[in-house]
Design a protein around this motif. Sequence first.
Motif, short mmCIF file in Angstrom:
data_model
loop_
_atom_site.label_atom_id
_atom_site.label_comp_id
_atom_site.label_asym_id
_atom_site.label_seq_id
_atom_site.Cartn_x
_atom_site.Cartn_y
_atom_site.Cartn_z
N GLN A 162 0.81 -1.22 0.00
CA GLN A 162 0.00 0.00 0.00
C GLN A 162 0.85 1.27 0.00
N ASP A 163 1.92 1.29 0.83
CA ASP A 163 2.77 2.48 0.89
C ASP A 163 3.42 2.77 -0.45
N SER A 164 3.85 1.70 -1.12
CA SER A 164 4.48 1.88 -2.43
C SER A 164 3.48 2.38 -3.45
N LEU A 165 2.24 1.95 -3.34
CA LEU A 165 1.22 2.38 -4.30
C LEU A 165 0.91 3.86 -4.14
N SER A 166 0.94 4.35 -2.89
CA SER A 166 0.60 5.76 -2.66
C SER A 166 1.70 6.70 -3.11
N GLN A 167 2.96 6.24 -3.11
CA GLN A 167 4.09 7.08 -3.51
C GLN A 167 5.24 6.19 -3.96
N PRO A 168 5.17 5.66 -5.17
CA PRO A 168 6.22 4.73 -5.61
C PRO A 168 7.57 5.42 -5.80
N LEU A 169 8.56 4.93 -5.10
CA LEU A 169 9.95 5.36 -5.28
C LEU A 169 10.67 4.14 -5.84
N ILE A 170 10.78 4.10 -7.15
CA ILE A 170 11.11 2.86 -7.86
C ILE A 170 12.59 2.80 -8.22
N TYR A 171 13.18 1.67 -7.88
CA TYR A 171 14.56 1.38 -8.24
C TYR A 171 14.51 0.33 -9.35
N GLU A 172 14.72 0.77 -10.58
CA GLU A 172 14.68 -0.13 -11.74
C GLU A 172 16.00 -0.89 -11.82
N CYS A 173 15.93 -2.21 -11.88
CA CYS A 173 17.18 -2.97 -11.82
C CYS A 173 17.13 -4.24 -12.65
N ASP A 372 -8.07 -7.12 -8.75
CA ASP A 372 -8.96 -8.06 -8.07
C ASP A 372 -8.16 -9.11 -7.31
N PHE A 373 -7.02 -9.49 -7.85
CA PHE A 373 -6.26 -10.58 -7.24
C PHE A 373 -5.57 -10.15 -5.96
N LYS A 374 -5.01 -8.93 -5.95
CA LYS A 374 -4.20 -8.51 -4.81
C LYS A 374 -4.42 -7.03 -4.51
N LYS A 375 -4.96 -6.75 -3.35
CA LYS A 375 -5.19 -5.37 -2.96
C LYS A 375 -3.87 -4.62 -2.85
N GLY A 376 -3.83 -3.45 -3.43
CA GLY A 376 -2.61 -2.65 -3.38
C GLY A 376 -1.63 -2.95 -4.49
N SER A 377 -2.00 -3.85 -5.41
CA SER A 377 -1.12 -4.14 -6.53
C SER A 377 -0.91 -2.89 -7.39
N ILE A 378 0.23 -2.84 -8.05
CA ILE A 378 0.63 -1.67 -8.82
C ILE A 378 0.69 -2.04 -10.30
N SER A 379 0.06 -1.24 -11.14
CA SER A 379 0.21 -1.44 -12.59
C SER A 379 0.65 -0.13 -13.22
N ILE A 380 1.70 -0.22 -14.03
CA ILE A 380 2.32 0.95 -14.65
C ILE A 380 2.40 0.72 -16.15
N ALA A 381 2.04 1.73 -16.93
CA ALA A 381 2.04 1.61 -18.39
C ALA A 381 3.17 2.41 -19.00
N GLU A 382 3.91 1.77 -19.90
CA GLU A 382 4.93 2.47 -20.68
C GLU A 382 4.29 2.87 -22.01
N ASP A 383 3.95 4.13 -22.13
CA ASP A 383 3.26 4.62 -23.32
C ASP A 383 3.81 5.98 -23.72
N VAL A 384 4.15 6.11 -25.00
CA VAL A 384 4.65 7.39 -25.50
C VAL A 384 3.56 8.19 -26.20
N SER A 385 2.38 7.59 -26.39
CA SER A 385 1.36 8.24 -27.22
C SER A 385 0.51 9.25 -26.46
N GLY A 386 0.39 9.08 -25.14
CA GLY A 386 -0.48 9.95 -24.36
C GLY A 386 -1.94 9.57 -24.45
N MET A 387 -2.23 8.28 -24.62
CA MET A 387 -3.61 7.81 -24.72
C MET A 387 -4.44 8.33 -23.55
#
Length: 664
Positions: A162-173, A372-387
């Motif tokens: 939940q904390d990560s969902l409210s303010q994701p500070l992401i370390y891409e690795c 639906d599967f997991k409360k607090g799950s995070i989904s992020i979209a990589e999109d350049v179009s601005g849909m």
Amino acid sequence: MVRDEPWLENFADKIWERHQGFKTALREIEEFSGNILEFSRIHEFYGVHFESWRNGWVYREWAPAAEQLYFFGDFNNWDRQSHPMKKSHRGDWEIFLPFDQYKNSFTHGSKVKVHVVGANGASDRIPAYIRRAVQDEKNHDFAGQLWFESKFEWTDQSYSPQDSLSQPLIYECHVGMAQESPKVGSYREFEENILPRIKEAGYNTIQLMAVMEHPYYGSFGYHISNFFASSSRFGTPEDLKSLVNKAHEMGIAVVMDIVHSHAIKNTNEGLNEFDGSDHQYFHAGPKGYHEGWDSKVFDYGKWEVKQFLLSNIRYWLEEFHFDGFRFDGVTSIMYQHHGLFMDFDNVDLYFDSQVDEQAIIYLKLANKLIHDFKKGSISIAEDVSGMPGLSRKIEDGGIGFDFRMAMGVPDFWIKTLKHKKDEEWDMFELWHELTNRPQNEKSITYAESHDQALVGDKTLAFRLMDKEMYFSMSVLEQNLVVDRGVALHKLIRMITFSLGGEGYLNFIGNEFGHPEWIDFPREGNDWSYQHARRQWSLADDPLLKYAQLNAWDQAMIQLATHDHVLSAPHARQLFLDPDKKIIAYERANLVFVFSFHPTESYSGFSVHVPKASSYQLILNSDDETFGGFNRIDSSIDYLVNEHQCIQLYIPSRTVQILRGTNKS
């Protein structure tokens, strides 16, 4: 969605049709399986499974166009003809191996394949739902591997993202390139050596790249062959589970870089022409080929393909306890032209005939399943179009992602650094680029990711300092190029972080200005690992300025954590002077004052501030701890005058962050 975004009124019918298409697809799934969670369990049917009620193993495969399938491997001395499979009316093939007969040959770690006879001839393939694929060291051929591991003992039951969902500070690795030694790193080494660094740095989320099996290491994990197999080059499935479990124990969410935008075209390792046709998992003909990526494009409207991909999502969430996904190539998914050579300068492009509406429905279904599967799950979209509506709730007419990647921001920084002198930087353009995002959609902002660091390009640090990084990064010497580079590196990252989004991403090592570029072993570099590793010793050396940049990044992330900067509303501009190159704004009850001027410093400079009696400096980039010159006195209390202003000394190329107090 249309009410909040009046410019979409002309497309209200299209948005409504899109929403109705999703509801129809969901209703069909619910009528068939009860709900989307049950629908996404097809991986429990296909593949290799032990059925206790029959006391043996069953292997099933969907291959409707195939003429015959044969199961073979170590268990039958690789005889391609001795174990034919039977076909059902649905196009499912099946074979049963009794335990008593095969208990000594069909064993943990043994290898298997399936021989497929189809319209394209006969070929040896890896089962589509295989849980592990390994490469032979001698002939480099991939095969499926049976993995009858004992049940992993998870200890993360109390963890919530939940904390990560409210303010994701992401370390891409990337696990393989995370070690300093010139080699392929492992899941275990990452858990032992890198997770503690990430925890100390303050990030609350890691984004793991290259998890799904891919035959070519240099693809960075984006040419997937086996969608249900974790990459064996980094270790076992249990090793990956241990990494995720340890991250959760540390309070760190784990997001997986999932690749549903395309698949490898290889017929030896992947899904292409599996049943002998070109349209089993992918579109037939040219529509099924991605010219830009030399790969195959899924048919997202096909029932079995939707079930395959949705089950793949559930599998990673359930089996490995991932907390969500960063979806790669969402632009490519949503448009039949895949976004190639497109500027997206007309709103019509979001709703014309080139939009793959079935793909949009799939993305909505994917997001419903994730949440639906997991409360607090995070989904992020990589999109350049601005849909429009990409990261809005499905019930509002959106596609359902929690965040979109702010992909224009790193492009802006590269364009600025490549084509403009420091004195030509446009403060209005800078403000616009970092604040021009949908009010009702959340963005992950970043100054650079792995994309900007690949061979042929440069990291921000290397673009700023180039060859001087090899000779002049000692804290005991001064170099004008390095001084400029260190100062701008800090400013670029701070203004991107604090102004550009509701989440922040950094690529592994870039926080301390990792030099050079990323280049995986290949024929062109004599299969060298020199640039496929991270030089942590640079950041650990107190005599190098890399350590000072690292300290700045930690202070920045600590600021986000303490003051909840990214979960606060959009920043409010307080001051902007294009000639003096000063920008000031308020966010999360903090005042940020930037000077991008290359030479001029200003004394007694008036900055309008929100109501408070005084302000205290809590962080400034000119502190010598961060490689600055100590030109700012941190002990001063700045009293607000009758014009609701404070008077600051603003040195060139600095940022100051102040917090209001009620002290008189």
